[in-house]
Design a protein around this motif. Structure first.
Motif, short mmCIF file in Angstrom:
data_model
loop_
_atom_site.label_atom_id
_atom_site.label_comp_id
_atom_site.label_asym_id
_atom_site.label_seq_id
_atom_site.Cartn_x
_atom_site.Cartn_y
_atom_site.Cartn_z
N VAL A 35 0.85 -1.20 0.00
CA VAL A 35 0.00 0.00 0.00
C VAL A 35 0.88 1.25 0.00
O VAL A 35 1.86 1.34 0.74
CB VAL A 35 -0.93 -0.01 1.22
CG1 VAL A 35 -1.64 1.33 1.38
CG2 VAL A 35 -1.93 -1.15 1.11
N VAL A 80 -1.36 1.18 -4.71
CA VAL A 80 -0.37 0.20 -4.27
C VAL A 80 0.84 0.27 -5.19
O VAL A 80 0.79 0.89 -6.27
CB VAL A 80 -0.95 -1.23 -4.27
CG1 VAL A 80 -2.08 -1.36 -3.25
CG2 VAL A 80 -1.41 -1.65 -5.66
N ARG A 136 -5.50 -1.08 -6.05
CA ARG A 136 -6.22 -2.25 -5.56
C ARG A 136 -7.70 -1.89 -5.47
O ARG A 136 -8.09 -1.00 -4.71
CB ARG A 136 -5.68 -2.68 -4.19
CG ARG A 136 -6.30 -3.94 -3.61
CD ARG A 136 -5.39 -4.51 -2.53
NE ARG A 136 -4.12 -4.92 -3.12
CZ ARG A 136 -2.95 -4.89 -2.48
NH1 ARG A 136 -2.89 -4.44 -1.23
NH2 ARG A 136 -1.84 -5.28 -3.09
N ASP A 191 -5.89 -6.09 -8.34
CA ASP A 191 -4.96 -4.97 -8.52
C ASP A 191 -4.85 -4.67 -10.01
O ASP A 191 -4.52 -5.56 -10.81
CB ASP A 191 -3.58 -5.31 -7.96
CG ASP A 191 -3.58 -5.43 -6.44
OD1 ASP A 191 -4.66 -5.30 -5.84
OD2 ASP A 191 -2.50 -5.66 -5.87
#
Length: 430
Positions: free
Chosen positions: A47, A90, A103, A169
């Motif tokens: 993250v 991310v 994400r 993602d």
């Protein structure tokens, strides 16, 4: 191999007849093995910023990332109850991808109607890239990336969009890349170029999502790969997906030369029938040079005039400056001097680098520098990147280095920015 993403000129050449399109997808072509790429497991990205969340119910709705880079459009009826959707920035673990990664949640929820994902590349992502070879890509929970075959592109805005019934993602990927072992050669020198891709040897129209493997030499329709000199001096020797460029014997007035390669893209997306043309610059450089790319556009120093070089250098406080083509100028400073080699981030102390890039050498208000103020009372923000000194020779030897930086227009709060990267080699005289 150095993956130089400075791609200065692209074109999509429409295939004019149905017969040509049919020929490009005719079975029995001997190029490649007809197999998809071997999937590569990559780590999931960590993250990098706060999530943006919103509850969306049966009536549908939209949600955008904080930077508006990615947008979700949930149509009416896609979910039967209120569901919390979120967008989390991310790390992008897909090497060679020029974009950011996000994400998208919830993962594992089956939507009854497809949700649309729209990704609008920023200027820094498009610098040196042909938008027509960009696709959306996703990474599943097991770490494998896939190219979303039904990605469409808006030719005016370069916005990429895809409809999906699952989240994971998401990022962007280039269908092809053009690699060169060097983009600068001495007079008479050579550069080796190669067309690369992630997808393996597909010989049919790509209508299903394909695994993204390692970046490997292109081995698809090799017989249809065509190399050419788009402009400039020198000569090329083509060999399938490879090409050798040889520079002229003297530094030419027309510099750089541009080498192009065209490759069919009909096979990978039936919506983008035609040829993709990728072009990369090759500079023929003297012993001393300073070259810089500004938002993907390359510039080099002016040639010597009346025996006087356009490049200046001083070692004690270490600076390199040059007058560039088209009236640009650049000044690279490291206060306190440099002992040996090393990397120097940007700041305001000794041993911290500073760059002043001018789009008009006679007007200070057209300068762009490596720090900014977002408000009158705000602390200065310094550029990411660095100046790297790779060789710091003695008198009569070369000083060599490279740099990357964001630069902001001087004299404004929260100013616009440009992306710089470049290299220099200067003979030390003092």
């Amino acid at each position: 191999m150095i993956n130089w993403k400075i791609i200065a000129c692209f074109a999509i050449i429409a295939v004019l007849t149905g017969a040509c399109r049919k020929n490009e997808t005719t079975p029995g072509i001997k190029d490649g093995n007809g197999q998809p790429a071997k999937p590569v497991k990559r780590p999931l990205g960590l993250v990098t910023g706060p999530a943006i969340a919103k509850t969306i119910g049966p009536a549908g709705g939209t949600l955008a990332s904080a930077d508006n880079r990615i947008l979700l459009e949930v149509p009416p009826g896609a979910v039967q109850t209120n569901v919390q959707f979120s967008i989390q920035p991310v790390e992008n673990t897909l090497e060679g991808s020029p974009g950011k990664a996000f994400r998208l949640l919830p993962e594992g929820v089956a939507f009854t109607r497809p949700v649309t994902i729209r990704y609008t590349p920023g200027a820094e992502e498009l610098a040196g890239i042909n938008p027509e070879v960009l696709f959306l890509a996703y990474q599943n929970k097991d770490g494998y990336h896939y190219l979303a075959a039904n990605t469409s592109i808006d030719p005016a805005t370069h916005q990429l969009s895809v409809q999906t019934k699952h989240f994971s993602d998401w990022s962007i990927v280039e269908l092809f890349e053009l690699e060169a072992d060097t983009t600068q050669v001495l007079p008479g020198g050579k550069a080796q170029l190669q067309l690369m891709w992630h997808l393996g040897s597909l010989l049919t129209v790509d209508t299903t999502d394909q695994p993204i493997g390692d970046l490997i030499p292109y081995d698809g329709q090799v017989s249809k790969v065509k190399w050419s000199m788009a402009s400039g001096k020198g000569k090329i020797t083509a060999n399938g997906a490879k090409c050798e460029y040889q520079a002229p014997g003297e530094v030419p007035d027309e510099n750089p030369a541009f080498v192009s390669v065209s490759v069919p893209i009909t096979l990978y997306d039936s919506k983008r029938t035609g040829l993709a043309m990728l072009t990369t610059p090759i500079f023929t450089m003297p012993d001393e040079y300073l070259m810089v790319s500004v938002d993907g556009i390359p510039f080099i120093n002016n040639p010597p005039e009346n025996g006087e070089s356009s490049i200046r250098m001083e070692v004690d406080k270490f600076y390199v400056s040059a007058q560039l083509q088209d009236g640009h100028a650049i000044y690279i400073l490291i206060p306190g001097g440099v002992m040996g080699t090393g990397s120097f981030p940007y700041g305001e102390d000794d041993k911290k680098a500073y760059i002043d890039f001018s789009t008009n050498a006679t007007d200070i208000l057209n300068s762009w520098v490596t720090h900014k103020l977002n408000c009158e009372d705000c602390d200065p923000v310094f550029s990411g990147g660095q100046v790297k000194i790779s060789k710091n020779g003695k008198i009569g030897e070369y000083v060599e280095g490279e740099f990357t930086a964001e630069v902001w227009k001087i004299g404004q709060y929260n100013p616009p920015k440009k992306q710089l990267s470049g290299k220099f080699r200067v003979l030390r005289t003092i």
